[in-house]
Design an enzyme around this catalytic site. Structure first.
Site, mmCIF file in Angstrom:
data_model
loop_
_atom_site.group_PDB
_atom_site.id
_atom_site.type_symbol
_atom_site.label_atom_id
_atom_site.label_comp_id
_atom_site.label_asym_id
_atom_site.label_seq_id
_atom_site.Cartn_x
_atom_site.Cartn_y
_atom_site.Cartn_z
ATOM 1 N N SER A 31 4.458 -0.932 -1.897
ATOM 2 C CA SER A 31 4.201 -1.679 -3.135
ATOM 3 C C SER A 31 4.308 -0.790 -4.370
ATOM 4 C CB SER A 31 2.802 -2.277 -3.063
ATOM 5 O OG SER A 31 2.489 -2.907 -4.289
ATOM 6 N N GLY A 82 -1.248 2.246 -13.585
ATOM 7 C CA GLY A 82 -2.341 1.334 -13.918
ATOM 8 C C GLY A 82 -2.063 -0.093 -13.491
ATOM 9 N N LEU A 83 -1.179 -0.250 -12.476
ATOM 10 C CA LEU A 83 -0.927 -1.578 -11.890
ATOM 11 C C LEU A 83 -0.440 -2.591 -12.923
ATOM 12 C CD1 LEU A 83 -3.950 -1.613 -9.439
ATOM 13 C CD2 LEU A 83 -1.551 -1.192 -8.874
ATOM 14 N N CYS A 142 -8.218 -0.666 -6.205
ATOM 15 C CA CYS A 142 -8.532 -1.030 -7.603
ATOM 16 C C CYS A 142 -10.009 -0.782 -7.901
ATOM 17 C CB CYS A 142 -8.266 -2.512 -7.844
ATOM 18 S SG CYS A 142 -6.615 -3.033 -7.432
ATOM 19 N N LYS A 177 -4.708 -2.805 2.466
ATOM 20 C CA LYS A 177 -4.133 -1.471 2.251
ATOM 21 C C LYS A 177 -5.232 -0.466 1.919
ATOM 22 C CE LYS A 177 -0.616 0.889 -0.345
ATOM 23 N NZ LYS A 177 0.575 0.653 -1.164
ATOM 24 N N GLY A 256 5.034 9.343 1.815
ATOM 25 C CA GLY A 256 6.023 10.411 1.904
ATOM 26 C C GLY A 256 7.168 10.172 2.868
ATOM 27 N N GLY A 277 8.414 4.483 0.043
ATOM 28 C CA GLY A 277 7.865 4.337 -1.302
ATOM 29 C C GLY A 277 8.619 5.170 -2.309
HETATM 30 C C1 LIG Z 1 4.984 4.263 -9.163
HETATM 31 C C2 LIG Z 1 4.083 3.752 -8.071
HETATM 32 C C3 LIG Z 1 3.477 2.505 -8.191
HETATM 33 C C4 LIG Z 1 2.632 2.024 -7.175
HETATM 34 N N1 LIG Z 1 2.077 0.773 -7.293
HETATM 35 C C5 LIG Z 1 1.309 0.276 -6.277
HETATM 36 C C6 LIG Z 1 0.797 -1.066 -6.331
HETATM 37 O O1 LIG Z 1 1.057 -1.833 -7.272
HETATM 38 N N2 LIG Z 1 -0.003 -1.486 -5.295
HETATM 39 C C7 LIG Z 1 -0.272 -0.677 -4.207
HETATM 40 O O2 LIG Z 1 -0.981 -1.106 -3.287
HETATM 41 N N3 LIG Z 1 0.253 0.583 -4.126
HETATM 42 C C8 LIG Z 1 1.020 1.062 -5.123
HETATM 43 N N4 LIG Z 1 1.558 2.328 -5.026
HETATM 44 C C9 LIG Z 1 1.302 3.143 -3.811
HETATM 45 C C10 LIG Z 1 2.491 3.051 -2.831
HETATM 46 O O3 LIG Z 1 2.676 1.721 -2.410
HETATM 47 C C11 LIG Z 1 2.274 3.946 -1.595
HETATM 48 O O4 LIG Z 1 1.126 3.539 -0.921
HETATM 49 C C12 LIG Z 1 2.150 5.434 -1.950
HETATM 50 O O5 LIG Z 1 3.013 5.766 -3.015
HETATM 51 C C13 LIG Z 1 2.454 6.339 -0.747
HETATM 52 O O6 LIG Z 1 3.778 6.150 -0.299
HETATM 53 P P1 LIG Z 1 5.020 7.095 -0.761
HETATM 54 O O7 LIG Z 1 4.540 8.509 -0.681
HETATM 55 O O8 LIG Z 1 6.118 6.773 0.185
HETATM 56 O O9 LIG Z 1 5.342 6.697 -2.185
HETATM 57 C C14 LIG Z 1 2.396 2.820 -6.035
HETATM 58 C C15 LIG Z 1 3.020 4.083 -5.922
HETATM 59 C C16 LIG Z 1 3.855 4.552 -6.916
HETATM 60 C C17 LIG Z 1 4.530 5.904 -6.753
#
Ligand SMILES: Cc1cc2nc3c(=O)[nH]c(=O)nc-3n(C[C@H](O)[C@H](O)[C@H](O)COP(=O)(O)O)c2cc1C
Length: 325
Positions: A31, A82-83, A142, A177, A256, A277
């Site tokens: 997400s 900040g969502l 959140c 999550k 990651g 992600g």
């Molecule tokens: C730019 C950005 C925005 C994110 N927005 C959300 C979100 O809206 N809701 C959520 O549950 N996680 C959000 N995440 C967390 C990711 O979904 C994920 O759990 C986290 O980045 C770890 O995965 P990754 O290392 O592959 O990015 C966000 C991460 C990033 C980098």
């Protein structure tokens, strides 16, 4: 050293189910790193995903955080978005019709955010009549404004209460999550499983900090920010392994993940599906390339069904148990 799998002709079943969510393959997106697919559609056929997980959707529009929002670290990314999102009404008017037209049949997991259990339930209730939604993923990282701003995901009681409220609002698959910013993530996992979650996704970002030495100021206005990308992978893999052993519901692993080999590691640790992600920002086609790699890997390893890999990690020595301490 990276293994180079050898291809051959036999077909591999790649389909998985997470709770009641059927996916043509185990790959989804994390997400907030893929919006609702539209921005990626020029670069990759998004219908090839097992499921698309949306950016967090709130009841009303959220403006997000002021100041710097992204900052690269060694092998990682700090974000303080900040969502930000335009709210559930715009999501229904804009994103869902676009997905129905451009990726019909692709399961859509809506990531839900809120500042109170009521706000999460408001989003779910608004989406219940929308045909294009396959499942919900509650982002419990959140701040809970009813509890002084402490994240829901750092208290087993608050996380369970919120899960129960969401459970009562829908019969659709409900994923929760988990935040890694806790002492024992299995305690949270068990609490939300008992409250009715059909599956768990983990990990969300790890809290980090950056300081600009030229100005001697914090980089981010909120000081701390969320760390993601390859830097967090070993932590995420450890938590997925711990949680998968602690609960009966399926786990979606993330943190990651950057290539097919990473996906297989998460499957072996116990994840039933895996999300890309931060890796999407560098390579929007990463899931397509990973899928081909995983199929080749399965053939080379004589694995006919990708589900055989789930939780199939072996001890270093067949006779040794897991040494504590
Ligand atoms: C730019 C950005 C925005 C994110 N927005 C959300 C979100 O809206 N809701 C959520 O549950 N996680 C959000 N995440 C967390 C990711 O979904 C994920 O759990 C986290 O980045 C770890 O995965 P990754 O290392 O592959 O990015 C966000 C991460 C990033 C980098």
């Amino acid at each position: 050293m990276r293994r180079e799998p050898v291809g051959c002709d036999s077909s591999v079943n790649m389909a998985v189910t997470v709770g009641n969510l059927r996916m043509q393959n185990p790959l989804t997106v994390a997400s907030g790193t893929f919006a609702a697919g539209r921005e990626y559609a020029d670069f990759v056929a998004i219908a090839g995903l097992g499921a698309l997980t949306t950016k967090g959707v709130s009841a009303k529009p959220w403006t997000g955080n002021p100041g710097k929002r992204m900052y690269e670290t060694a092998s990682g990314l700090l974000n303080s978005i900040g969502l930000q999102n335009p709210g559930v009404e715009v999501f229904c008017a804009d994103s869902l019709p676009w997905l129905a037209e451009h990726a019909p049949g692709l399961p859509v997991v809506v990531n839900v955010v809120g500042h109170s259990a009521r706000e999460y339930v408001d989003v779910i209730e608004r989406l219940e009549d929308e045909a294009g939604v396959s499942a919900y993923e509650l982002n419990i990282s959140c701040p809970n404004l009813d509890a002084g701003g402490m994240a829901f995901g750092t208290s087993a009681e608050a996380a369970a209460a919120m899960t129960a409220a969401a459970r009562a609002a829908t019969k659709r698959p409900l994923l929760v999550k988990l935040s890694p910013n806790v002492t024992d993530i299995t305690e949270l996992a068990r609490a939300v499983e008992a409250a009715g979650a059909d599956g768990l996704s983990l990990i969300n970002t790890l809290l980090g900090l950056a300081i600009d030495v030229s100005t001697r100021r914090f980089v981010f206005e909120r000081r701390v920010a969320g760390l993601s990308g390859p830097a967090v992978k070993p932590v995420a893999l450890r938590m997925v392994w711990e949680v998968a052993r602690a609960v009966d519901v399926p786990v979606i692993g993330m943190g990651g993940v950057s290539c097919g080999e990473d996906v297989v590691e998460f499957l072996l640790a116990g994840a039933s599906a895996v999300a890309f992600g931060t890796a999407n920002f560098a390579n929007p086609r990463v899931f397509v390339e990973a899928l081909a790699w995983i199929e080749d890997y399965c053939r080379a390893q004589d694995v006919r069904d990708v589900n055989e890999l789930v939780g199939a990690v072996r001890e270093v020595r067949e006779t040794s148990g897991y040494a504590k301490g």
